[in-house]
Scaffold this active site. Structure first.
Site, PDB file in Angstrom:
ATOM      1  N   CYS A  17      -0.345   4.077   2.280  1.00 42.22           N
ATOM      2  CA  CYS A  17      -0.054   3.861   3.706  1.00 42.22           C
ATOM      3  C   CYS A  17       1.433   4.081   4.003  1.00 42.22           C
ATOM      4  O   CYS A  17       1.781   4.671   5.019  1.00 42.22           O
ATOM      5  CB  CYS A  17      -0.380   2.428   4.131  1.00 42.22           C
ATOM      6  SG  CYS A  17      -1.872   1.749   3.418  1.00 42.22           S
ATOM      7  N   ASP A  18       2.295   3.584   3.141  1.00 39.54           N
ATOM      8  CA  ASP A  18       3.712   3.481   3.501  1.00 39.54           C
ATOM      9  C   ASP A  18       4.650   4.368   2.683  1.00 39.54           C
ATOM     10  O   ASP A  18       5.841   4.446   3.000  1.00 39.54           O
ATOM     11  CB  ASP A  18       4.171   2.016   3.356  1.00 39.54           C
ATOM     12  CG  ASP A  18       3.409   1.100   4.312  1.00 39.54           C
ATOM     13  OD1 ASP A  18       3.008   1.588   5.389  1.00 39.54           O
ATOM     14  OD2 ASP A  18       3.207  -0.076   3.987  1.00 39.54           O
ATOM     15  N   CYS A  77       0.832  -1.209   0.000  1.00 42.09           N
ATOM     16  CA  CYS A  77       0.000   0.000   0.000  1.00 42.09           C
ATOM     17  C   CYS A  77       0.865   1.257   0.000  1.00 42.09           C
ATOM     18  O   CYS A  77       1.444   1.620   1.029  1.00 42.09           O
ATOM     19  CB  CYS A  77      -0.923  -0.011   1.214  1.00 42.09           C
ATOM     20  SG  CYS A  77      -1.925   1.477   1.357  1.00 42.09           S
TER      21      CYS A  77
END
Ligand code: NDP
Length: 311
Positions: free
Chosen positions: A138-139, A135
């Site tokens: 997200c990261d 993701c």
């Protein structure tokens, strides 16, 4: 043994827990079947920086523990069971789990989520969370000014690659064929971006990394599928974006689903093809797939169930 409930919630990610919080606070006494992986995809991520309400970095598993505790605190009857069969053809709906208890329900909220697809390499599992991610939203932030790879050739891979150029020094898209599956407009944006390069006709053979001073990815061993040539490339991070599969068992035969198996809901609603059955979160959303959007849809599902019950 059979238990009856006004609202049966199936699944325990952000959508399921939020539906439980709203249904319990509406005094609907929901029963929530937590499924095989309570907490869902957030239990396999680490740092979360984009869930509103937390200035500092929080941990995915911790966030899910908090949602679980909140849903329990407001009165959700939670059960560590997985659904194995449903009958939505008659009212009340009936649901059987992997325990001797079965359920009848006036309304059902399906929030079983989706699973990121992975390449299936041992080294991928080993470095997941240590440089390998599923993701970018997200990261990506953790790879500021770094050199990363994105694996895949669909809309997700292309969007993730473009998104990552906001943070990273350089992004290399690695695709197994010589043309992308992504929409043309997304491809044009990708090819125009000076921070992106593409490696065609290539598969990942191995995720390379070190254990010391801490476990981290250092690169990828790649195989050109036309020439069989093997090469090693340095990367600080690798994002696998080869698609998601909705967790639609055992609902896919009783509800309308799209060609990829996502449960179809009415626009602006969580209503499915069966009145009284609602779907929220990644099992019906292949576009946004965020914890916060799933939570919002869980809220919508509970409010829609409440409205239906009050009529
Ligand atoms: P897709 O299934 O569209 O694409 C998956 C990609 O990964 C393909 O290029 C495929 O290669 C590649 N792939 C699959 N398996 C492997 C493997 N084992 N090894 C190497 N490569 C592999 O998935 P997406 O997640 O990109 O998209 C899913 C759906 O969501 C699509 O309908 C997409 O349009 C939609 N979507 C829409 C967005 C938007 O509208 N903003 C954003 C993101 C997704 P190959 O091409 O060779 O099959």
């Amino acid at each position: 043994m059979s238990d009856h409930t006004k609202v049966l919630i199936i699944g325990a990610g952000p959508a399921g827990y939020t539906a439980a919080i709203y249904a319990a606070r509406a005094n609907l006494k929901p029963i929530q079947l937590l499924g095989p992986q309570p907490g869902g995809q957030l239990t396999i991520t680490t740092d979360v920086e984009n869930y509103p309400g937390f200035k500092d970095v929080i941990q995915g598993p911790w966030l899910m523990e908090q949602m679980h505790a909140q849903a329990a605190h407001v009165g959700t009857d939670m059960r560590y069971e997985s659904v194995i069969n449903v009958d939505f053809s008659k009212r009340p709906f009936s649901v059987t789990s992997d325990t001797p208890t079965s359920y009848t329900a006036d309304t059902v909220i399906i929030a079983t989520g989706a699973q990121a697809k992975w390449l299936g390499l041992e080294s991928e599992t080993y470095f997941r969370g240590y440089g390998v991610s599923g993701c970018a939203t997200c990261d990506g932030f953790f790879f500021k000014d770094k050199n990363v790879a994105v694996i895949g050739g669909g809309n997700s891979a292309v969007e993730e690659a473009i998104y990552l150029t906001n943070h990273c020094a350089h992004v290399t898209l690695i695709h197994r064929r010589d043309s992308l599956r992504a929409e043309k407009i997304a491809q044009d944006r990708l090819f125009k971006n000076p921070k992106v390069s593409v490696i065609w006709d290539t598969a990942v053979e191995e995720f390379l990394g070190v254990d010391k001073p801490f476990r981290s990815l250092t690169g990828l061993k790649l195989k050109n599928l036309k020439t069989n040539a093997i090469s090693e490339h340095k990367f600080d991070g690798a994002f696998v974006a080869i698609g998601h599969s909705p967790m639609n068992e055992p609902f896919k035969d009783c509800l309308a689903c799209d060609t990829e198996g996502y449960i179809i809901t009415t626009a602006g609603s969580t209503a499915t093809s069966v009145s009284g059955v609602f779907a929220a979160g990644d099992v019906q959303d292949k576009i946004f797939r965020q914890a916060v959007t799933a939570a919002g849809q869980g809220c919508m599902a509970a409010l829609e169930a409440e409205k239906l019950l009050s009529h």
